[in-house]
Design a protein around this motif. Structure first.
Motif, PDB file in Angstrom:
ATOM      1  N   ASP A 199      33.056  30.969  29.014  1.00  0.00           N
ATOM      2  CA  ASP A 199      33.262  32.396  29.198  1.00  0.00           C
ATOM      3  C   ASP A 199      32.812  32.771  30.610  1.00  0.00           C
ATOM      4  O   ASP A 199      31.717  32.413  31.029  1.00  0.00           O
ATOM      5  CB  ASP A 199      32.445  33.171  28.151  1.00  0.00           C
ATOM      6  CG  ASP A 199      32.712  34.654  28.214  1.00  0.00           C
ATOM      7  OD1 ASP A 199      32.112  35.337  29.078  1.00  0.00           O
ATOM      8  OD2 ASP A 199      33.518  35.152  27.394  1.00  0.00           O
ATOM      9  N   LYS A 200      33.663  33.467  31.345  1.00  0.00           N
ATOM     10  CA  LYS A 200      33.363  33.775  32.745  1.00  0.00           C
ATOM     11  C   LYS A 200      32.100  34.615  32.903  1.00  0.00           C
ATOM     12  O   LYS A 200      31.383  34.488  33.897  1.00  0.00           O
ATOM     13  CB  LYS A 200      34.551  34.497  33.385  1.00  0.00           C
ATOM     14  CG  LYS A 200      35.787  33.635  33.557  1.00  0.00           C
ATOM     15  CD  LYS A 200      36.927  34.431  34.175  1.00  0.00           C
ATOM     16  CE  LYS A 200      38.185  33.575  34.323  1.00  0.00           C
ATOM     17  NZ  LYS A 200      39.318  34.352  34.875  1.00  0.00           N
ATOM     18  N   LYS A 201      31.824  35.470  31.931  1.00  0.00           N
ATOM     19  CA  LYS A 201      30.664  36.362  32.040  1.00  0.00           C
ATOM     20  C   LYS A 201      29.391  35.702  31.525  1.00  0.00           C
ATOM     21  O   LYS A 201      28.378  35.649  32.211  1.00  0.00           O
ATOM     22  CB  LYS A 201      30.924  37.661  31.279  1.00  0.00           C
ATOM     23  CG  LYS A 201      32.005  38.536  31.912  1.00  0.00           C
ATOM     24  CD  LYS A 201      32.165  39.848  31.147  1.00  0.00           C
ATOM     25  CE  LYS A 201      33.225  40.722  31.804  1.00  0.00           C
ATOM     26  NZ  LYS A 201      33.411  42.010  31.064  1.00  0.00           N
ATOM     27  N   TYR A 256      41.636  37.412  25.807  1.00  0.00           N
ATOM     28  CA  TYR A 256      40.555  36.457  25.575  1.00  0.00           C
ATOM     29  C   TYR A 256      40.698  35.257  26.514  1.00  0.00           C
ATOM     30  O   TYR A 256      39.722  34.794  27.107  1.00  0.00           O
ATOM     31  CB  TYR A 256      40.574  36.001  24.115  1.00  0.00           C
ATOM     32  CG  TYR A 256      39.559  34.930  23.796  1.00  0.00           C
ATOM     33  CD1 TYR A 256      38.211  35.233  23.686  1.00  0.00           C
ATOM     34  CD2 TYR A 256      39.959  33.601  23.600  1.00  0.00           C
ATOM     35  CE1 TYR A 256      37.276  34.252  23.394  1.00  0.00           C
ATOM     36  CE2 TYR A 256      39.020  32.619  23.307  1.00  0.00           C
ATOM     37  CZ  TYR A 256      37.688  32.962  23.204  1.00  0.00           C
ATOM     38  OH  TYR A 256      36.775  31.983  22.923  1.00  0.00           O
ATOM     39  N   ASN A 311      39.455  35.661  29.982  1.00  0.00           N
ATOM     40  CA  ASN A 311      37.999  35.657  30.137  1.00  0.00           C
ATOM     41  C   ASN A 311      37.426  34.248  30.188  1.00  0.00           C
ATOM     42  O   ASN A 311      36.223  34.074  30.343  1.00  0.00           O
ATOM     43  CB  ASN A 311      37.337  36.427  28.983  1.00  0.00           C
ATOM     44  CG  ASN A 311      37.592  37.923  29.083  1.00  0.00           C
ATOM     45  OD1 ASN A 311      37.692  38.459  30.185  1.00  0.00           O
ATOM     46  ND2 ASN A 311      37.690  38.580  27.943  1.00  0.00           N
TER      47      ASN A 311
END
Length: 251
Positions: free
Chosen positions: A39-41, A18, A21
């Motif tokens: 959150d990277k995404k 986690y 990310n």
């Protein structure tokens, strides 16, 4: 024992995955710096959040996000780093309060179609570090050149409503000093982001009205004192002074 170790390893692995990310970001302006995780995404805020004064280096806000939503206990401080408000976003309640606003038991609340000064359980409160809302307004309102060039002084008065859901609406000018200045005041109020605790009476939330008084004066006439929601002020009356240097007429 083996099962316990497997659970621990699983938790640690999940936490590590986690954490990988997440990305820590920093956002800085002249007065404050925000440090938070996203959150990277999804680019949503996830994890810790801090707001720090760039002047005093004191921490002003501490909290946590989950998918862009504030969760758990958030701490909002005074400018010297001492606690101001602790708010629980799970229960939507004040955990502790160290400001002066709750000393006042009256504010303007909506009865029918009219705002009346009435006794309340507590007045409306902005969820931010002490005086954050008024500080934002003062720092972002720019005086029109016409006022500065012509040496205009006087008072503008605006008002806005904090509704029962803690949202700003119905901002308007009560007394105008300059039409261009009016537009700037209303624009800044409309961009005042953040959460409010609405005024409550008998445990019921009410819409309430805040009156914003802005005194405009040249530095030569300034007292040097800029009142900003001092203890003697009322929670429904915000007052500040905007001072300027007179621009030569040939500019």
């Amino acid at each position: 024992m083996k099962y316990f170790l497997l659970v621990v390893v699983s938790i640690l692995f999940t936490h590590q995955a986690y954490s990988q990310n997440l990305k820590t970001k920093k956002k800085k302006n002249q007065f404050t710096q925000e440090i938070y995780q996203i959150d990277k995404k999804s680019k949503a805020k996830n994890g810790f959040y801090y707001k720090i004064s760039t002047i005093s280096k004191d921490t002003l806000v501490i909290g946590n996000y989950l998918n862009d939503r504030k969760i758990g206990l958030w701490t909002y401080n005074k400018m010297n780093g001492e606690k101001y408000i602790e708010f629980n976003y799970e229960t939507k309640t004040i955990a502790s309060f160290y400001g002066s606003e709750l000393k006042s038991d009256s504010t303007y609340i909506l009865h029918g179609n009219k705002f009346v000064l009435d006794k309340v359980d507590h007045p409306q409160i902005y969820l931010g570090y002490e005086n954050e809302a008024l500080t934002y307004i003062v720092r972002n309102i720019k005086l029109p050149l016409e006022i500065v060039k012509n040496g205009v002084t006087g008072r503008s008065v605006a008002s806005f409503v904090v509704d029962e859901n803690g949202k700003i609406r119905d901002q308007k000018i009560e007394f105008s000093l300059n039409k261009e200045f009016d537009k700037k005041i209303l624009d800044v109020i409309s961009k005042l982001a953040g959460d409010w605790i609405p005024a409550t009476k008998d445990d019921k939330a009410f819409s309430s009205k805040i009156i914003l008084s802005l005194d405009v004066q040249s530095i030569s006439h300034s007292s040097g004192r800029i009142p900003m929601n001092k203890e003697e002020d009322r929670p429904y009356l915000w007052h500040t002074v905007l001072s300027y240097s007179i621009v030569p007429s040939n500019v």
